[in-house]
Design an enzyme around this catalytic site. Sequence first.
Site, PDB file in Angstrom:
ATOM      1  N   HIS A  22       0.834  -1.214   0.000  1.00  0.00           N
ATOM      2  CA  HIS A  22       0.000   0.000   0.000  1.00  0.00           C
ATOM      3  C   HIS A  22       0.869   1.264   0.000  1.00  0.00           C
ATOM      4  CE1 HIS A  22      -3.378  -2.541   2.094  1.00  0.00           C
ATOM      5  NE2 HIS A  22      -3.107  -2.932   0.854  1.00  0.00           N
TER       6      HIS A  22
ATOM      7  N   HIS B 210      -9.073  -2.092  -5.257  1.00  0.00           N
ATOM      8  CA  HIS B 210      -7.994  -2.373  -4.300  1.00  0.00           C
ATOM      9  C   HIS B 210      -7.007  -3.384  -4.892  1.00  0.00           C
ATOM     10  CE1 HIS B 210      -5.949  -2.480  -0.474  1.00  0.00           C
ATOM     11  NE2 HIS B 210      -5.811  -3.788  -0.670  1.00  0.00           N
TER      12      HIS B 210
ATOM     13  N   ASP C  37      -3.012  -2.921  -5.319  1.00  0.00           N
ATOM     14  CA  ASP C  37      -1.991  -3.916  -4.960  1.00  0.00           C
ATOM     15  C   ASP C  37      -1.050  -4.204  -6.124  1.00  0.00           C
ATOM     16  OD1 ASP C  37      -2.852  -4.240  -2.355  1.00  0.00           O
ATOM     17  OD2 ASP C  37      -4.015  -6.050  -2.751  1.00  0.00           O
TER      18      ASP C  37
ATOM     19  N   HIS D  36      -0.870 -11.332  -4.629  1.00  0.00           N
ATOM     20  CA  HIS D  36       0.508 -10.912  -4.342  1.00  0.00           C
ATOM     21  C   HIS D  36       1.544 -11.875  -4.925  1.00  0.00           C
ATOM     22  CE1 HIS D  36      -0.868  -7.601  -1.997  1.00  0.00           C
ATOM     23  NE2 HIS D  36      -1.490  -8.373  -1.122  1.00  0.00           N
TER      24      HIS D  36
ATOM     25  N   HIS E 286      49.703  -8.981 -30.223  1.00  0.00           N
ATOM     26  CA  HIS E 286      48.503  -9.636 -29.695  1.00  0.00           C
ATOM     27  C   HIS E 286      47.707 -10.231 -30.848  1.00  0.00           C
ATOM     28  CE1 HIS E 286      44.558  -9.998 -27.584  1.00  0.00           C
ATOM     29  NE2 HIS E 286      45.352 -10.284 -26.562  1.00  0.00           N
TER      30      HIS E 286
END
Length: 467
Positions: free
Chosen positions: A81, A263, A267, A290, A368
């Site tokens: 929240h 809500h 979330d 969740h 190299h």
Amino acid sequence: MKTENKQRTIAKEVTLKGVGLHTGENVTMTFMPALENHGFAFKRVDLEGEPIIEADANYVVNTQRGTNLEKNGVKIQTSEHVLAALIGMDIDNVLIKLDAPEPPIMDGSSKFFVEALEEAGIVEQEQEREVYVVKDVITYKDEATGSEITVIPSDEYQVTTMVDFGTKVLGTQNATLEHISDFKTEISNARTFSFLHELEMLLEHGLIKGGDLNNAIVYVDKEISESTMKKLEKAFDKKKLSVKPNGILDNLTLHQPNEAARHKLLDVIGDLALSGTRIQGKVIANKPGHFVNTQFAKKLKKIVKQERRNYVPEVNLHAKPIKDITAIMEMLPHRPPFLLVDKILELSEQHVIGMKNVTMNEPFFVGHFPGAPVMPGVLQLEAMAQTGGILVLSTVPDPENYLTYLLKIDNVRYKQQVVPGDSLIFKLDLMTPIRRGLCQMQARAYANGKLVSEAEIMAQIVKVKGE
């Protein structure tokens, strides 16, 4: 990835007090301004050393009744929240101080957090915000529950939640947030909720100690016996409880008919903040929870990390450089053949972009792999370090009086060979603010549109002469 707008933090600290929903503990929570690129983090001031837990999906350890984080044994419960309020208020950098493991539940929504952040005031910072632009569909599905989250391309961050609770009192609901700027008015006051059968189980297990009928909507999905009603009245310290015609316990009035879906949307926004990045895309969450939210955040975090590593800076190689080779030699003590950066194309307080044209005339090609010339990886590192030297030396007024010393190199990776004819682009970004001449940088080198090498470099500037 793209950069747009400026990062934002709050102008001053602001404090709220309340109780944790599940712990029932009194808690004082303070939002603190934070530096650029800090992100969101929680600080447990009640513990020795005041440990910090970053809001990071990789620290999610439990998603039962909330998104719970743990780092080195230190926990933060029910973080979503608070994080939703920060994203909803378009804030990037805040430190959240707590004297308990769980933020205050307040009324079960983000409303009071939003009001506190508004009271603190929001200020722009210097650094630009990085945004992950969704170009391909990304999906995560929990086969066990059928929960699924998908993000698709969009012009801005949008979220739609579709929920089906399979009960008569609360069936199918949808909610949509078209613009994050509408979070405060459309979503922030949507309160958490529970079903009666869940409530009974939570009470039996000693959870929701901080719950009361002002911070959670209780949907009555079964007959309530007289003994159960007495238990609930005792738990909520109410003399008399009743079930209203709309199936909600006691006299709590819904803010919107689809408050439960709103809500769930809140979330989703809070949980996806754990990905650590801003999103430009439309999130479609079917039966979110969740667990699926945070699994999706982890997946997104990995994708963003990979894209960020492979992101080739867009620079005009033919534009007039910020510093040409003469200006570079005025700052750096290196000289050919060991001066390994030709131009500086961009320079700010936070980053530098340089380049080097690799030719067959490089002296190192003599010995190299002369039959198949490849630029040595250690010289790519040196070239990046020299470019980073320009960044750190630009912070002092007399760079010619300083030397840059390499202190540490970590996480070195070589991805592609660098051969004659390649134009090497070096991009170095500050990882932490420069303090006492110490500079930690993320260094990357690109050629032909690909990442060829990368490393984390720590350097220090030391004054050697002059006043």
